[in-house]
Enzyme design. Structure first.
Site, PDB file in Angstrom:
ATOM      1  N   ASP A 329       0.776  -1.326  -0.044  1.00  0.00           N
ATOM      2  CA  ASP A 329      -0.036  -0.228   0.085  1.00  0.00           C
ATOM      3  C   ASP A 329       0.973   1.311  -0.016  1.00  0.00           C
ATOM      4  OD1 ASP A 329      -2.227   1.420  -0.196  1.00  0.00           O
ATOM      5  OD2 ASP A 329      -2.512   1.585   2.179  1.00  0.00           O
ATOM      6  N   HIS A 640     -17.286   3.691  11.953  1.00  0.00           N
ATOM      7  CA  HIS A 640     -17.331   3.655  13.411  1.00  0.00           C
ATOM      8  C   HIS A 640     -16.338   3.148  14.419  1.00  0.00           C
ATOM      9  CE1 HIS A 640     -21.527   4.694  13.668  1.00  0.00           C
ATOM     10  NE2 HIS A 640     -21.836   4.194  12.449  1.00  0.00           N
ATOM     11  N   MET A 679     -25.233   8.559   7.749  1.00  0.00           N
ATOM     12  CA  MET A 679     -25.501   6.928   8.207  1.00  0.00           C
ATOM     13  C   MET A 679     -26.378   6.234   7.061  1.00  0.00           C
ATOM     14  SD  MET A 679     -25.263   4.234  10.074  1.00  0.00           S
ATOM     15  CE  MET A 679     -26.090   2.620   9.734  1.00  0.00           C
TER      16      MET A 679
HETATM   17 CA    CA Z   1      -4.324   2.587  -0.468  1.00  0.00          CA
END
Ligand code: CA
Length: 720
Positions: A329, A640, A679
């Site tokens: 990543d 959340h 939400m």
């Molecule tokens: Ca990423």
């Protein structure tokens, strides 16, 4: 060090301002000339305004203003402030043009404010809750990082992928164009980039389904598409869009197009008027694990790269790939700063870049050639970057080649994420908000050969990345976050300030020998640019996630900051962010503007207080249901928080009375009762899913009440 515009010009500018009340200096001049253009955005002497994300086309976030300086910054006081009633995350860089300030919040609402008096002039609401639908689940709370100005318009890009031109005088939308296919797992959180009558925008989505990243330039007047450039090649059977895609395809193996490849451009884009180029910071691979998306190896161009494109045509010019064949990543989406440096006895048109992978890069932007790269944080995945080949020398085993768990630094959040760095050309230093974290990577148990890309938004056990990650602690004496002053010529750290929070916001530096930065625990701080000595500190009553700006009008220098806990730490939750106590709705969000003539202090806010979990003593928690609920909770985690521990961007479900009531829980989760608040509705969930969620959340609450309140919150955050 060259600094074209000396102090006399700024003094002269202020002198011309004397006696005029609102419009003055260069701002009025540009307004008379028909609005914001390239000359205005490029002019580093235009200290009255802040016209683009990084102030000027060079993205330095340096203002020559020196009315506020190291000698008097201790006198800085609140000049005015504007409260924002909604519980939104504020992470954007405000823009200032013609004495009006523009900023955007996490629901993409744009506000225009008198930059001198603080009066709200207009509000434009693109109603993203109505347009975004399920896209809210991945992007809504991350918030927009900024706007673009061109001509007489301000441009906002929405989470649901619309690019909208808004008239600066009225707040009226002039045109709207969709930039993404609504069926694709894409969204926008970044600021558009305006140059040469065009507005450029990319998108995010690498983590959420098959994604093939691209950037698109639109005509600023009409919204018509001018050019589009894909970051990774598509299916060769469909033909390549251009020679660059054919070249890139040679660096991929297998059937990469089935997972999209990734490379999404969700943040960094810099326009260079000297070379009429745009530099694009490109995203990581989709999925993260290269063994899945490109099983025979390969560099996977143009992932994790700085890509130079012709600004008029979008044609490929050059690329520099920071992490070939990335598998951690390690995207290169971070900001790219243009600077004129003197290195080794010659003048260099440099591009400065501190991507996730932990190396600080100095690149010659005429050619894309690497000049130097050195680690600015602990880097374990590579020993160094070979400046002859321009390639990193990887550490054996860093690619978790046998599936085993390997400790890797930096982690997926990167050593530097989107909070922008700044560059002070007087001191020759870059100020980098730095993250210090270690993660264990493993693809054990992932059937690499049969891995399928996840459906749009479907939670995948272990994450949709084709690799399991787990945060591992650093030695206790090591800070998790720092502010670093980095010398890009000598490639070394000059000073450093340590924090006990990993994510801290972006920086501003000024001609007054100052560096300004907020902190995650709610302070706004000024440091001496040369030494790092702390010179001023003010508590703002809420965690800060946005970078500050400065501008000068009527002889007064203003320093402005959006105070509104948001983005990754607020939404991903977990121990570190929960304990800060920025409970959802607990603290006012506001725009605060300081000056030396200010007469006010920051209004008092409630003290930080993490929400207290509730118990339902009647409920017998069923461990089987808890296990199932933990899987269903994959739908909820993004907002959340991991382990049901909120970072403050959304309610902490362990403390929510809604979860205790079967009817209320159903009305909110399946019925969409709180859609307008952000939400989304989950109508497809079955009764047993809701029940399992309730058992999981109660178990998390009881664990917190009984023992360590955060013991169950260890689920790793997913960074952008
Ligand atoms: Ca990423």
């Amino acid at each position: 060090m060259t600094f074209r515009l000396g102090r006399p010009r700024f003094e002269a500018a202020f002198a011309r301002c004397a006696g005029r009340v609102v419009l003055c200096v260069y701002g009025a001049w540009y307004a008379n000339a028909g609005g914001v253009d390239d000359a205005a955005i490029a002019d580093v002497g235009n200290a009255a305004e802040w016209l683009t994300y990084g102030r000027n086309h060079n993205e330095q976030r340096f203002s020559p203003l020196d009315r506020v300086n190291s000698g008097n910054v201790a006198e800085l006081k609140v000049d005015w402030y504007l409260d924002i009633a909604e519980p939104v995350g504020l992470v954007s860089t405000p823009l200032v043009a013609d004495s009006v300030m523009y900023f955007v919040d996490s629901r993409n609402v744009v506000r225009a404010v008198d930059a001198v008096g603080g009066e709200l002039l207009w509000t434009y609401d693109p109603e993203v809750a109505r347009h975004a639908a399920d896209r809210m689940r991945i992007a809504f709370l991350h918030g927009s990082r900024g706007l673009a100005l061109w001509g007489e318009r301000v441009y906002v890009a929405t989470v649901d992928g619309r690019l909208i031109a808004v008239e600066v005088a009225t707040g009226r939308p002039m045109w709207t164009t969709p930039t993404i296919d609504p069926s694709k797992a894409m969204y926008i959180t970044g600021a558009p980039k305006a140059f040469r009558g065009k507005v450029l925008i990319g998108n995010g989505g690498t983590e959420h389904g098959p994604a093939r990243g691209y950037v698109t330039a639109y005509d600023a007047e009409t919204g018509e598409e001018v050019w589009r450039f894909y970051i990774v090649p598509g299916n060769p059977a469909d033909g390549f869009e251009n020679a660059a895609m054919a070249m890139a395809a040679k660096t991929w193996t297998g059937e990469w197009w089935r997972t999209g490849g990734g490379g999404n451009v969700w943040h960094g884009m810099t326009y260079d008027p000297e070379f009429n180029a745009v530099y694009i910071g490109t995203g990581n691979g989709s999925p993260w694990n290269r063994r899945i998306r490109s099983p025979g190896g390969g560099d996977n161009l143009f992932l994790s790269s700085v890509l130079a494109l012709d600004a008029d045509t979008g044609d490929y010019r050059w690329h520099y790939q920071t992490t070939p064949g990335e598998t951690w990543d390690y995207n290169s989406n971070m900001d790219m700063v243009l600077a004129d440096l003197r290195i080794g006895g010659r003048d260099v048109k440099a591009l400065l870049h501190a991507p996730k992978n932990g190396f600080f890069y100095v690149i010659d932007r005429r050619s894309g050639r690497l000049i130097s790269a050195e680690p600015f944080a602990e880097v374990s995945w590579a020993s160094h970057v070979d400046t002859e080949t321009g390639r990193p020398v990887e550490t054996p085993g860093a690619r978790y080649p046998d599936g085993e768990s390997v400790r890797v630094t930096p982690g997926p959040p990167g050593a530097h994420n989107w909070p922008p760095m700044s560059f002070n050309p007087v001191h020759g230093l870059v100020y980098i908000p730095t993250i210090h974290e270690a993660f264990a990577f493993s693809d054990e148990g992932v059937d690499v050969g049969r891995w399928r890309s996840p459906d749009w938004l479907a939670p995948v056990p272990g994450g949709g990345h084709g690799v399991a990650i787990r945060q591992v602690p650093l030695p206790p004496d090591r800070p998790v976050g720092t502010l670093q002053a980095w010398d890009p010529v000598r490639q070394r750290r000059v000073w450093e300030v340590a924090f006990d929070t990993a994510w801290n916001p972006g920086t501003l530096t000024t001609g007054g020998d100052l560096v300004f930065q907020g902190t995650a625990d709610g302070d706004f701080v000024a440091y001496h640019a040369a030494t790092g000595e702390e010179l001023w500190r003010e508590h703002m009553g809420l965690g800060i996630s946005a970078p500050p700006i400065t501008y000068g009008i009527g002889g007064r220098q203003y320093v402005a900051l959006l105070v509104g806990w948001g983005s990754t730490p607020a939404t991903s939750g977990g121990h570190d962010n929960y304990r800060l106590g920025w409970a959802y709705r607990g603290h006012p969000r506001r725009l605060v503007v300081f000056s030396l003539d200010g007469k006010h202090t920051v209004p008092a806010s409630p003290l930080p207080a993490p929400p207290l979990p509730l118990d339902d003593p009647e409920l017998v928690v069923d461990e089987d249901l808890v296990g199932h609920g933990a899987e269903v909770y994959g739908n909820c985690r993004m907002c959340h928080g991991g382990g049901a521990v909120s970072g403050g961007g959304s309610p902490d479900l362990r403390a929510s009375r809604v979860v205790l009531s079967d009817t209320a829980f159903d009305a909110v989760v399946r019925g969409g009762a709180l859609t307008a608040q952000g939400m989304p509705a989950f109508p497809a969930l079955a009764d047993r899913h809701l029940e399992a969620l309730q058992h999981y959340i109660r178990r998390q609450a009881r664990t917190a009440l009984g023992l360590d309140p955060v013991a169950a919150s260890a689920a790793a955050d997913v960074p952008p």
